[in-house]
Design a protein around this motif. Structure first.
Motif, PDB file in Angstrom:
ATOM      1  N   ILE A 284      40.109 -29.073  -3.912  1.00 20.42           N
ATOM      2  CA  ILE A 284      40.811 -27.862  -4.364  1.00 20.42           C
ATOM      3  C   ILE A 284      42.296 -28.192  -4.375  1.00 20.42           C
ATOM      4  CG2 ILE A 284      41.284 -25.428  -3.934  1.00 20.42           C
ATOM      5  CD1 ILE A 284      38.668 -25.215  -2.437  1.00 20.42           C
ATOM      6  N   ILE A 285      42.905 -28.081  -5.549  1.00 21.10           N
ATOM      7  CA  ILE A 285      44.335 -28.373  -5.658  1.00 21.10           C
ATOM      8  C   ILE A 285      45.061 -27.149  -6.209  1.00 21.10           C
ATOM      9  CG2 ILE A 285      43.897 -30.852  -5.992  1.00 21.10           C
ATOM     10  CD1 ILE A 285      44.684 -30.442  -8.968  1.00 21.10           C
ATOM     11  N   GLY A 286      46.381 -27.226  -6.195  1.00 19.82           N
ATOM     12  CA  GLY A 286      47.195 -26.126  -6.711  1.00 19.82           C
ATOM     13  C   GLY A 286      48.538 -26.116  -6.017  1.00 19.82           C
TER      14      GLY A 286
ATOM     15  N   ASP B 125      45.900 -21.270  -8.900  1.00 18.95           N
ATOM     16  CA  ASP B 125      47.314 -20.952  -9.117  1.00 18.95           C
ATOM     17  C   ASP B 125      47.457 -19.451  -8.922  1.00 18.95           C
ATOM     18  OD1 ASP B 125      49.982 -21.406  -9.788  1.00 18.95           O
ATOM     19  OD2 ASP B 125      49.622 -20.985 -11.914  1.00 18.95           O
ATOM     20  N   TYR B 126      48.420 -19.046  -8.120  1.00 16.68           N
ATOM     21  CA  TYR B 126      48.599 -17.626  -7.803  1.00 16.68           C
ATOM     22  C   TYR B 126      47.276 -16.944  -7.467  1.00 16.68           C
ATOM     23  CZ  TYR B 126      53.393 -18.079  -9.421  1.00 16.68           C
ATOM     24  OH  TYR B 126      54.698 -18.451  -9.564  1.00 16.68           O
TER      25      TYR B 126
ATOM     26  N   ILE C 263      42.206 -21.589 -12.181  1.00 11.14           N
ATOM     27  CA  ILE C 263      42.650 -21.753 -13.567  1.00 11.14           C
ATOM     28  C   ILE C 263      41.955 -22.927 -14.255  1.00 11.14           C
ATOM     29  CG2 ILE C 263      44.898 -20.632 -13.241  1.00 11.14           C
ATOM     30  CD1 ILE C 263      46.103 -23.549 -13.225  1.00 11.14           C
ATOM     31  N   ALA C 264      41.301 -23.786 -13.491  1.00  6.67           N
ATOM     32  CA  ALA C 264      40.586 -24.905 -14.121  1.00  6.67           C
ATOM     33  C   ALA C 264      39.575 -25.482 -13.152  1.00  6.67           C
ATOM     34  CB  ALA C 264      41.572 -25.995 -14.542  1.00  6.67           C
TER      35      ALA C 264
ATOM     36  N   GLU D 122      51.138 -26.773 -16.688  1.00 10.54           N
ATOM     37  CA  GLU D 122      52.091 -25.668 -16.643  1.00 10.54           C
ATOM     38  C   GLU D 122      52.231 -25.097 -15.224  1.00 10.54           C
ATOM     39  OE1 GLU D 122      51.787 -23.108 -20.107  1.00 10.54           O
ATOM     40  OE2 GLU D 122      52.135 -21.396 -18.783  1.00 10.54           O
ATOM     41  N   ALA D 123      51.105 -24.979 -14.533  1.00  8.88           N
ATOM     42  CA  ALA D 123      51.139 -24.431 -13.167  1.00  8.88           C
ATOM     43  C   ALA D 123      51.984 -25.317 -12.260  1.00  8.88           C
ATOM     44  CB  ALA D 123      49.719 -24.310 -12.618  1.00  8.88           C
TER      45      ALA D 123
END
Ligand SMILES: Nc1ncnc2c1ncn2[C@@H]1O[C@H](COP(=O)(O)OP(=O)(O)OP(=O)(O)O)[C@@H](O)[C@H]1O
Ligand SMILES: [Mg+2]
Length: 268
Positions: free
Chosen positions: A34-36, A229-230, A234-235, A250-251
């Motif tokens: 899990i990344i972000g 993200d937030y 998102i992916a 973009e994130a």
């Protein structure tokens, strides 16, 4: 059936929604990352899975059964153990003691048998020691011999992280959630921990979810990558898929950089 199923997970703190409708699954034997960006909700997802927080909405199922509302101890008993971004070791206890302690929930004895050191108590104690040394063995000489008996407060940050990973393994869990296992490690130590995480799966039989910022580690070990993200997913996909996803770029880099990168990709 997936080993872990997370569905519609939502958690707010006051006005801030830390996770919003997050869903994913983890199959037995997988390594999922899990990344972000900072504050994306990664650690909150771990806290929701392990019973530190109760979700406002959504469900977490482990081996088909909902575990929402279970205490952190019950979650460990069921087979999910974790490490913390800010380590949670008993710094006055030794490396070995920290790893032994994580097995106490499995000890079938009362205080009397401990005081009188009955044969059954000593047998269990021996078995716990074997498990602890086996799990510490994953880290090679770094946590062997004299290190076993050093109090945690004298250890390097990297060795504390290793001790916490050994402690999670020694609980008897099948699913390990590792929150930034390589934080504070130099490139050599990071590449070493990358191999160890792989061996934990291949040789130890663990299913693993990793939260990480170091992309080389993520790229090397992940069967699948989930991007938050937030508070939102998102992916999701292979490492290559997600790092080339414009939403992910973009994130991480901001809208302008995302547009530039997209043009660059379109040009090239
Ligand atoms: N107990 C809490 N009380 C209030 N806000 C919280 C709490 N826990 C998390 N948050 C907030 O929720 C958001 C997500 O936090 P979280 O720790 O899950 O992010 P993260 O993705 O793990 O970030 P990092 O990469 O910095 O560790 C952040 O804005 C954070 O400040
Ligand atoms: Mg975090």
């Amino acid at each position: 059936m997936a080993m872990l199923e997370v569905e519609g997970l939502r958690k707010s703190f006051g006005g801030l929604t830390a996770t919003n409708d997050v869903g994913f699954h983890v199959d037995r034997g997988e390594i999922v990352s899990i990344i972000g960006p900072n504050g994306a909700g990664k650690s909150t997802v771990f806290n929701l899975i392990t019973g530190v927080y109760r979700p406002d909405a959504g469900d977490v199922r482990f081996e088909g059964t909902s575990i929402v509302g279970k205490s952190t101890n019950q979650v460990v008993d069921l087979g999910i153990a974790r490490t913390f971004q800010n380590l949670r070791l008993f710094t006055n206890l030794t490396v070995l003691e920290n790893v032994l302690i994580s097995q106490h929930h499995r000890l079938r004895s009362n205080w009397l048998s401990a005081v009188f050191r009955t044969p059954s108590y000593r047998r269990q104690e021996r078995a716990m020691r074997e498990v602890a040394t086996e799990k510490l063995g994953f880290f090679g000489p770094r946590l062997q011999s004299f290190r076993l008996h050093q109090p945690v407060y004298v250890l390097s940050y990297a060795n504390r992280r290793r001790t916490e990973m050994a402690r999670a393994m020694a609980t008897g869990a099948k699913l390990l959630l590792l929150d930034e296992p390589s934080a504070g490690m130099n490139p050599k130590e990071t590449s070493e921990i990358t191999q160890i995480i792989r061996r934990m799966r291949d040789e130890g039989g663990y299913t693993i979810v990793v939260v990480e910022h170091k992309m080389n580690l993520v790229g090397e070990i992940s069967d699948r990558v989930i991007v938050l993200d937030y508070g939102q997913k998102i992916a999701e996909g292979t490492y290559r898929d997600v790092v080339n996803d414009p939403k992910v770029i973009e994130a991480y880099l901001g809208k302008k950089a995302g547009d530039d990168k997209r043009e660059e990709l379109a040009d090239g």
